[in-house]
Scaffold this motif. Sequence first.
Motif, PDB file in Angstrom:
ATOM      1  N   ILE A 136      -7.336   3.235  -1.694  1.00  0.00           N
ATOM      2  CA  ILE A 136      -6.033   3.266  -1.001  1.00  0.00           C
ATOM      3  C   ILE A 136      -5.290   2.700  -2.108  1.00  0.00           C
ATOM      4  N   GLY A 137      -3.946   2.892  -2.739  1.00  0.00           N
ATOM      5  CA  GLY A 137      -3.285   3.013  -3.757  1.00  0.00           C
ATOM      6  C   GLY A 137      -2.259   1.483  -3.420  1.00  0.00           C
ATOM      7  N   ILE A 138      -2.272   0.884  -4.520  1.00  0.00           N
ATOM      8  CA  ILE A 138      -0.593  -0.633  -4.851  1.00  0.00           C
ATOM      9  C   ILE A 138       0.268  -0.062  -5.061  1.00  0.00           C
ATOM     10  N   SER A 139       1.020  -0.484  -5.083  1.00  0.00           N
ATOM     11  CA  SER A 139       2.921   0.166  -5.591  1.00  0.00           C
ATOM     12  C   SER A 139       2.456  -0.972  -6.983  1.00  0.00           C
ATOM     13  N   TYR A 140       1.489  -1.201  -7.848  1.00  0.00           N
ATOM     14  CA  TYR A 140       1.607  -1.612  -8.909  1.00  0.00           C
ATOM     15  C   TYR A 140       2.119   0.060  -9.853  1.00  0.00           C
ATOM     16  N   PRO A 141       2.318  -0.987 -11.004  1.00  0.00           N
ATOM     17  CA  PRO A 141       3.647  -2.383 -11.744  1.00  0.00           C
ATOM     18  C   PRO A 141       4.643  -1.473 -10.683  1.00  0.00           C
ATOM     19  N   ASN A 142       5.115  -3.084 -10.475  1.00  0.00           N
ATOM     20  CA  ASN A 142       6.839  -3.490  -9.821  1.00  0.00           C
ATOM     21  C   ASN A 142       7.556  -3.568 -11.219  1.00  0.00           C
ATOM     22  N   PRO A 143       9.333  -3.627 -11.122  1.00  0.00           N
ATOM     23  CA  PRO A 143      10.271  -4.080 -12.306  1.00  0.00           C
ATOM     24  C   PRO A 143       9.359  -4.656 -12.875  1.00  0.00           C
ATOM     25  N   GLN A 144       9.081  -5.780 -12.482  1.00  0.00           N
ATOM     26  CA  GLN A 144       8.864  -7.047 -13.227  1.00  0.00           C
ATOM     27  C   GLN A 144       7.184  -7.153 -14.008  1.00  0.00           C
ATOM     28  N   ASP A 145       6.184  -5.902 -13.524  1.00  0.00           N
ATOM     29  CA  ASP A 145       4.784  -6.393 -14.353  1.00  0.00           C
ATOM     30  C   ASP A 145       6.156  -5.056 -15.411  1.00  0.00           C
ATOM     31  N   ALA A 146       6.483  -3.768 -14.919  1.00  0.00           N
ATOM     32  CA  ALA A 146       7.535  -2.923 -16.254  1.00  0.00           C
ATOM     33  C   ALA A 146       7.115  -3.603 -17.518  1.00  0.00           C
ATOM     34  N   ALA A 147       9.321  -4.662 -17.236  1.00  0.00           N
ATOM     35  CA  ALA A 147       9.410  -5.613 -17.511  1.00  0.00           C
ATOM     36  C   ALA A 147       9.083  -6.137 -18.952  1.00  0.00           C
ATOM     37  N   LEU A 148       7.711  -6.981 -18.229  1.00  0.00           N
ATOM     38  CA  LEU A 148       6.887  -7.782 -19.114  1.00  0.00           C
ATOM     39  C   LEU A 148       5.823  -6.802 -20.027  1.00  0.00           C
ATOM     40  N   ALA A 149       5.604  -5.532 -19.556  1.00  0.00           N
ATOM     41  CA  ALA A 149       4.621  -4.690 -20.422  1.00  0.00           C
ATOM     42  C   ALA A 149       5.377  -4.395 -21.266  1.00  0.00           C
ATOM     43  N   ALA A 150       7.169  -3.882 -20.916  1.00  0.00           N
ATOM     44  CA  ALA A 150       7.585  -3.185 -22.461  1.00  0.00           C
ATOM     45  C   ALA A 150       7.883  -4.651 -23.301  1.00  0.00           C
ATOM     46  N   ALA A 151       8.286  -5.897 -22.747  1.00  0.00           N
ATOM     47  CA  ALA A 151       8.427  -7.017 -23.630  1.00  0.00           C
ATOM     48  C   ALA A 151       7.421  -6.917 -25.138  1.00  0.00           C
ATOM     49  N   LEU A 152       6.009  -6.204 -24.798  1.00  0.00           N
ATOM     50  CA  LEU A 152       5.041  -6.906 -25.305  1.00  0.00           C
ATOM     51  C   LEU A 152       4.455  -5.882 -26.117  1.00  0.00           C
ATOM     52  N   GLY A 153       5.763  -4.543 -25.856  1.00  0.00           N
ATOM     53  CA  GLY A 153       5.515  -3.180 -26.588  1.00  0.00           C
ATOM     54  C   GLY A 153       4.815  -2.356 -25.506  1.00  0.00           C
ATOM     55  N   ILE A 202       0.970  -1.072  -0.228  1.00  0.00           N
ATOM     56  CA  ILE A 202      -0.008  -0.030  -0.154  1.00  0.00           C
ATOM     57  C   ILE A 202       0.474   1.031  -0.302  1.00  0.00           C
ATOM     58  N   ASP A 203       1.109   2.053  -1.145  1.00  0.00           N
ATOM     59  CA  ASP A 203       1.638   2.888  -1.280  1.00  0.00           C
ATOM     60  C   ASP A 203       0.827   4.477  -1.398  1.00  0.00           C
ATOM     61  N   ARG A 204      -0.572   4.060  -1.125  1.00  0.00           N
ATOM     62  CA  ARG A 204      -0.787   5.876  -1.262  1.00  0.00           C
ATOM     63  C   ARG A 204      -2.379   6.378  -1.104  1.00  0.00           C
ATOM     64  N   ARG A 205      -2.335   7.064  -0.437  1.00  0.00           N
ATOM     65  CA  ARG A 205      -4.442   6.801  -0.364  1.00  0.00           C
ATOM     66  C   ARG A 205      -5.377   7.769  -1.484  1.00  0.00           C
ATOM     67  N   ASN A 206      -6.483   8.221  -1.802  1.00  0.00           N
ATOM     68  CA  ASN A 206      -6.939   9.405  -2.268  1.00  0.00           C
ATOM     69  C   ASN A 206      -8.159   9.218  -1.326  1.00  0.00           C
ATOM     70  N   PRO A 207      -8.394  10.197  -0.325  1.00  0.00           N
ATOM     71  CA  PRO A 207      -9.709  10.727   0.200  1.00  0.00           C
ATOM     72  C   PRO A 207     -10.672  11.451  -0.403  1.00  0.00           C
ATOM     73  N   ASP A 208     -10.058  11.743  -2.057  1.00  0.00           N
ATOM     74  CA  ASP A 208     -11.152  12.602  -2.724  1.00  0.00           C
ATOM     75  C   ASP A 208     -11.659  11.273  -3.982  1.00  0.00           C
ATOM     76  N   SER A 209     -11.201   9.827  -3.839  1.00  0.00           N
ATOM     77  CA  SER A 209     -11.780   8.954  -4.628  1.00  0.00           C
ATOM     78  C   SER A 209     -12.969   9.308  -4.989  1.00  0.00           C
ATOM     79  N   ARG A 210     -13.109   9.377  -6.739  1.00  0.00           N
ATOM     80  CA  ARG A 210     -14.390   9.172  -7.330  1.00  0.00           C
ATOM     81  C   ARG A 210     -15.162   7.553  -6.691  1.00  0.00           C
ATOM     82  N   TYR A 211     -14.321   6.892  -5.902  1.00  0.00           N
ATOM     83  CA  TYR A 211     -14.953   5.418  -5.837  1.00  0.00           C
ATOM     84  C   TYR A 211     -14.888   5.613  -4.372  1.00  0.00           C
ATOM     85  N   HIS A 212     -15.283   6.601  -4.049  1.00  0.00           N
ATOM     86  CA  HIS A 212     -15.919   7.328  -1.862  1.00  0.00           C
ATOM     87  C   HIS A 212     -14.453   7.293  -2.012  1.00  0.00           C
ATOM     88  N   LEU A 213     -13.512   5.962  -1.203  1.00  0.00           N
ATOM     89  CA  LEU A 213     -12.062   6.080  -0.692  1.00  0.00           C
ATOM     90  C   LEU A 213     -11.593   5.361  -1.487  1.00  0.00           C
TER      91      LEU A 213
END
Length: 169
Positions: A97-114, A84-95
Amino acid sequence: MTGWLGRIVALALLLGLAACGPSKFKTYSGPPVTQIVVNKGARQMLLLNGNTLLKAYRIGLGNEPIGHKQFEGDGKTPEGLYYIDRRNPDSRYHLSIGISYPNPQDAALAAALGQSAGSDIFIHGQGPEGRALSQSRRDWTVGCIAVTDAEVEDIYAMVRDGTPILITP
């Protein structure tokens, strides 16, 4: 002067009454949440203190719930270990809390797919838009984890930034 003063007093009373209404910001004084576990297949999210279950929630996922998120726009909820890496008290979905996606592996996978890995994956409530969408389908987000507005108020109060979240298939 009396009219002006009367208006100021009336405005102060209105603001005071508004402040007395129910708040979406709750307090929590129980045991700390040390880990969140999401089981996508069971549509369940657990808040844990060590091995002790504090709360369990039924959840909605991305509109393509099977499989790990590979790129922005695929409608999938990520799988893996995040934080959990952030909060949005003004979210359009009420409240939310952020998840730290993407991690380095996620970013590399997406980049490999262009592609771009995307971002802005949250645990959030419904808000007006989500309430309408969830009437027709359980999995309605674009990759987030959804609970009710009342539930996200509890989660927002209970979970601290830095808490690990393990998302499993």
